[in-house]
Design a protein around this motif. Structure first.
Motif, short mmCIF file in Angstrom:
data_model
loop_
_atom_site.label_atom_id
_atom_site.label_comp_id
_atom_site.label_asym_id
_atom_site.label_seq_id
_atom_site.Cartn_x
_atom_site.Cartn_y
_atom_site.Cartn_z
N ASP A 102 -9.26 1.16 -10.15
CA ASP A 102 -10.30 2.10 -10.54
C ASP A 102 -9.76 2.93 -11.70
O ASP A 102 -9.10 3.95 -11.50
CB ASP A 102 -10.68 3.00 -9.36
CG ASP A 102 -11.80 3.97 -9.70
OD1 ASP A 102 -12.22 4.02 -10.88
OD2 ASP A 102 -12.26 4.68 -8.79
N ARG A 124 0.81 -1.22 0.00
CA ARG A 124 0.00 0.00 0.00
C ARG A 124 0.84 1.26 0.00
O ARG A 124 0.35 2.35 -0.28
CB ARG A 124 -0.99 0.00 1.15
CG ARG A 124 -0.39 0.17 2.51
CD ARG A 124 -1.43 -0.04 3.61
NE ARG A 124 -0.82 0.00 4.91
CZ ARG A 124 -0.78 1.06 5.68
NH1 ARG A 124 -1.36 2.18 5.30
NH2 ARG A 124 -0.19 1.01 6.85
N TRP A 155 -6.72 1.14 -6.11
CA TRP A 155 -6.80 -0.29 -6.33
C TRP A 155 -7.29 -0.98 -5.07
O TRP A 155 -7.21 -0.44 -3.98
CB TRP A 155 -5.45 -0.86 -6.78
CG TRP A 155 -4.27 -0.38 -5.98
CD1 TRP A 155 -3.46 0.69 -6.26
CD2 TRP A 155 -3.77 -0.94 -4.76
NE1 TRP A 155 -2.49 0.82 -5.30
CE2 TRP A 155 -2.65 -0.16 -4.37
CE3 TRP A 155 -4.14 -2.00 -3.96
CZ2 TRP A 155 -1.92 -0.43 -3.21
CZ3 TRP A 155 -3.41 -2.26 -2.81
CH2 TRP A 155 -2.32 -1.49 -2.46
N ARG A 156 -7.80 -2.17 -5.25
CA ARG A 156 -8.26 -3.01 -4.15
C ARG A 156 -7.74 -4.41 -4.40
O ARG A 156 -7.60 -4.84 -5.54
CB ARG A 156 -9.79 -3.05 -4.07
CG ARG A 156 -10.43 -1.70 -3.83
CD ARG A 156 -10.18 -1.23 -2.39
NE ARG A 156 -10.84 0.04 -2.12
CZ ARG A 156 -10.26 1.23 -2.21
NH1 ARG A 156 -9.01 1.33 -2.60
NH2 ARG A 156 -10.91 2.33 -1.92
N GLN A 183 -3.84 5.42 -4.33
CA GLN A 183 -3.97 3.97 -4.33
C GLN A 183 -5.35 3.54 -4.87
O GLN A 183 -6.17 2.99 -4.13
CB GLN A 183 -3.77 3.38 -2.92
CG GLN A 183 -2.36 3.42 -2.42
CD GLN A 183 -1.97 4.76 -1.83
OE1 GLN A 183 -2.79 5.62 -1.57
NE2 GLN A 183 -0.69 4.97 -1.64
N ALA A 190 -8.18 -8.57 -3.17
CA ALA A 190 -8.92 -9.60 -2.44
C ALA A 190 -8.12 -10.89 -2.48
O ALA A 190 -7.59 -11.26 -3.52
CB ALA A 190 -10.29 -9.82 -3.08
#
Length: 135
Positions: free
Chosen positions: A116, A34, A45-46, A43, A48
């Protein structure tokens, strides 16, 4: 190993051992990630962690056509998915071999990363008018 050496010498990995990766290690790596530079420190973005084997298989099925297009483009001398002059091949042979996708259930950790692009695109696109003005 120094970070510069790691960045410049670390190749792509598509085969893995069966050694598990504990949650603390995953969390530590993602916590470090991060801090990677991003425009405006946003940032966009994500991530999972995908543990469910059925979901992993579904992801592999969704990734297969992208892999097929990537290899088809490279085989005709193209630069797959580049933003400058990419031309999608007319014919794409499906189901090309990919060890990663074929064995996705047994990979110790699978991360799904989403960006994103709506916020990234504004920073990535530079439009020049006919007069040479940048917008």
């Amino acid at each position: 190993m120094e970070i510069r050496e790691a960045i410049r010498t670390n190749g792509t990995v598509r085969e893995f051992t069966g050694e598990p990766v504990d949650d603390a290690t995953i969390i530590s790596i993602l916590d470090d990630a991060r801090f990677a530079p991003s425009g405006g420190n946003r940032q966009p973005w994500r991530v999972a962690v995908v543990g469910d084997t059925m979901l992993r298989r579904e992801l592999a099925m969704l990734m297969q056509p992208v892999w097929d297009e990537y290899l088809e483009t490279a085989s005709i001398g193209g630069n797959p998915f580049n933003v400058v002059d990419y031309v999608k091949p007319d014919d794409i042979t499906p189901n090309k071999a990919n060890t990663l996708l074929e064995h996705i259930e047994s990979i110790p950790v699978v991360l799904a990363v989403a960006a994103d692009l709506s916020t990234m695109g504004k920073r990535l696109m530079l439009v020049t008018t006919e007069e040479g003005d940048k917008q």
